[in-house]
Design an enzyme around this catalytic site. Structure first.
Site, PDB file in Angstrom:
ATOM      1  N   TYR A  60       0.719  -0.953  -0.115  1.00  0.00           N
ATOM      2  CA  TYR A  60       0.016   0.256  -0.003  1.00  0.00           C
ATOM      3  C   TYR A  60       0.901   0.906   0.429  1.00  0.00           C
ATOM      4  CZ  TYR A  60      -3.535  -3.225   1.434  1.00  0.00           C
ATOM      5  OH  TYR A  60      -5.054  -4.583   1.406  1.00  0.00           O
TER       6      TYR A  60
ATOM      7  N   HIS B  11       0.414 -12.271   0.059  1.00  0.00           N
ATOM      8  CA  HIS B  11      -0.277 -11.231   0.192  1.00  0.00           C
ATOM      9  C   HIS B  11      -0.947 -11.658  -1.111  1.00  0.00           C
ATOM     10  CE1 HIS B  11      -1.150  -6.592  -0.781  1.00  0.00           C
ATOM     11  NE2 HIS B  11      -2.504  -7.346  -0.487  1.00  0.00           N
TER      12      HIS B  11
END
Ligand SMILES: NC(=O)c1ccc[n+]([C@@H]2O[C@H](COP(=O)([O-])OP(=O)(O)OC[C@H]3O[C@@H](n4cnc5c(N)ncnc54)[C@H](OP(=O)(O)O)[C@@H]3O)[C@@H](O)[C@H]2O)c1
Length: 290
Positions: A49, A108
């Site tokens: 992010y 992830h």
């Protein structure tokens, strides 16, 4: 302590995949603090992010709270899943967060190239060193979870997947049931669903987009977003993480826990919701579990 049904997501705080040079950092830090002050202790972030900047914002917000009162989760980049890379990535994440440990560290995206044993070995070391308390995996199907699990020294704590009234892959593949049976917390990402005009998908918070949702919202005196969230959290072992930069929206989602969605209405939403996708998706199109 019971695992929270509602957690705070941080995707888009600080930027998308790159840091946004015009970002209002103070506003984002304030949103995270507001969520915690309103009682949310599970904060979800990732190295991906804003190229790591989001973790810094989480770290800045967390300074005002006792570490033990927070449950902080982050995720290793899919491009950095070799043994040494995972160790380095975790250290980088902890530095950006200004923390000594992560409550939960996720893969992830599963890798089809890097041996699962190699990534798992690094996760085992992080746990042995106390840098990571629990293991998690995102965007994985049952076989992939089992493949990584075979090499891990502790059971997966959580599986994080795209799941909402529209995104039904984990329900259709029985992943939700598998997690319940195997005591793995199922965490639904994008529970409210952002608008995706290119796929003709409207947010579940929009009034007028899905008549069945409007009808349920009217029946219960709740907003569409609250019904969409309650449909998820009413399911045993299912938690959500949502993102909002607005205190009134954060309050609204927390308050989605304070009513009972009747079984027949849960089933009606489950069976009759007009726009259901059998595989996960994002703005790039369909993204089946890896
Ligand atoms: N593991 C993965 O691969 C993965 C992938 C995607 C996301 N995630 C995680 O899951 C979290 C949640 O997903 P997401 O952020 O993509 O989507 P989301 O939480 O479903 O939706 C976020 C959007 O909903 C709006 N919103 C929030 N509360 C609202 C309310 N009460 N009424 C109306 N609109 C509302 C927000 O706008 P405002 O800010 O204006 O309120 C924002 O635009 C992420 O932040 C991230 O931490 C993980």
């Amino acid at each position: 302590m019971e695992f929270p049904k509602i957690g705070f997501g941080t995707w888009t705080l600080g930027g998308r995949r790159e840091p946004n040079p015009n970002n209002d950092d103070a506003a984002d830090i304030s949103a995270i603090k507001t969520a915690v002050k309103m009682g949310l202790r599970h904060i979800d972030t990732a190295a991906l992010y804003a190229g790591g900047k989001t973790e810094e914002l989480v770290g800045a917000a967390a300074k005002d709270f006792r570490r033990v009162d927070l449950f902080v989760a982050s995720k290793v980049l899919s491009s950095r899943m070799r043994y040494d890379e995972v160790l380095q990535e975790c250290e980088n994440s902890l530095k950006r967060l200004n923390m000594d440990y992560l409550d939960l560290y996720y893969i992830h995206f599963p890798s089809s190239e890097i041996p699962h044993e190699e990534t798992a070995r690094a996760f085992n070391r992080l746990r042995a060193e106390g840098l990571v308390k629990n293991f998690g995996i995102c965007n994985a199907k049952i076989e992939t979870i089992e493949s990584y699990q075979r090499h891990l020294d502790a059971p997966f704590f959580a599986s994080q997947n795209h799941f909402n009234l529209i995104a039904r892959e984990p329900q259709k593949t029985k992943l939700v049931d598998y997690c319940l049976e195997n005591k793995i917390h199922f965490i639904a990402w994008r529970p409210i669903q952002t608008d995706l005009p290119e796929r003709n998908i409207k947010s579940l918070a929009s009034r007028g987009a899905y008549p069945l949702l409007d009808e349920m919202a009217d029946k219960y005196g709740k907003t569409n977003a609250q019904i969409a969230v309650r449909w998820l959290t009413r399911q045993e072992n299912v938690s959500i993480i949502f993102k909002s930069g607005k205190p009134e929206h954060i309050r609204e989602i927390i308050d989605a826990q304070d009513f009972k969605l009747l079984p027949e209405d849960w089933k009606s939403l489950s069976d009759n919701f007009p726009r259901q996708e059998a595989v996960g998706f994002d703005s790039r199109g369909p993204l089946p579990l890896g």
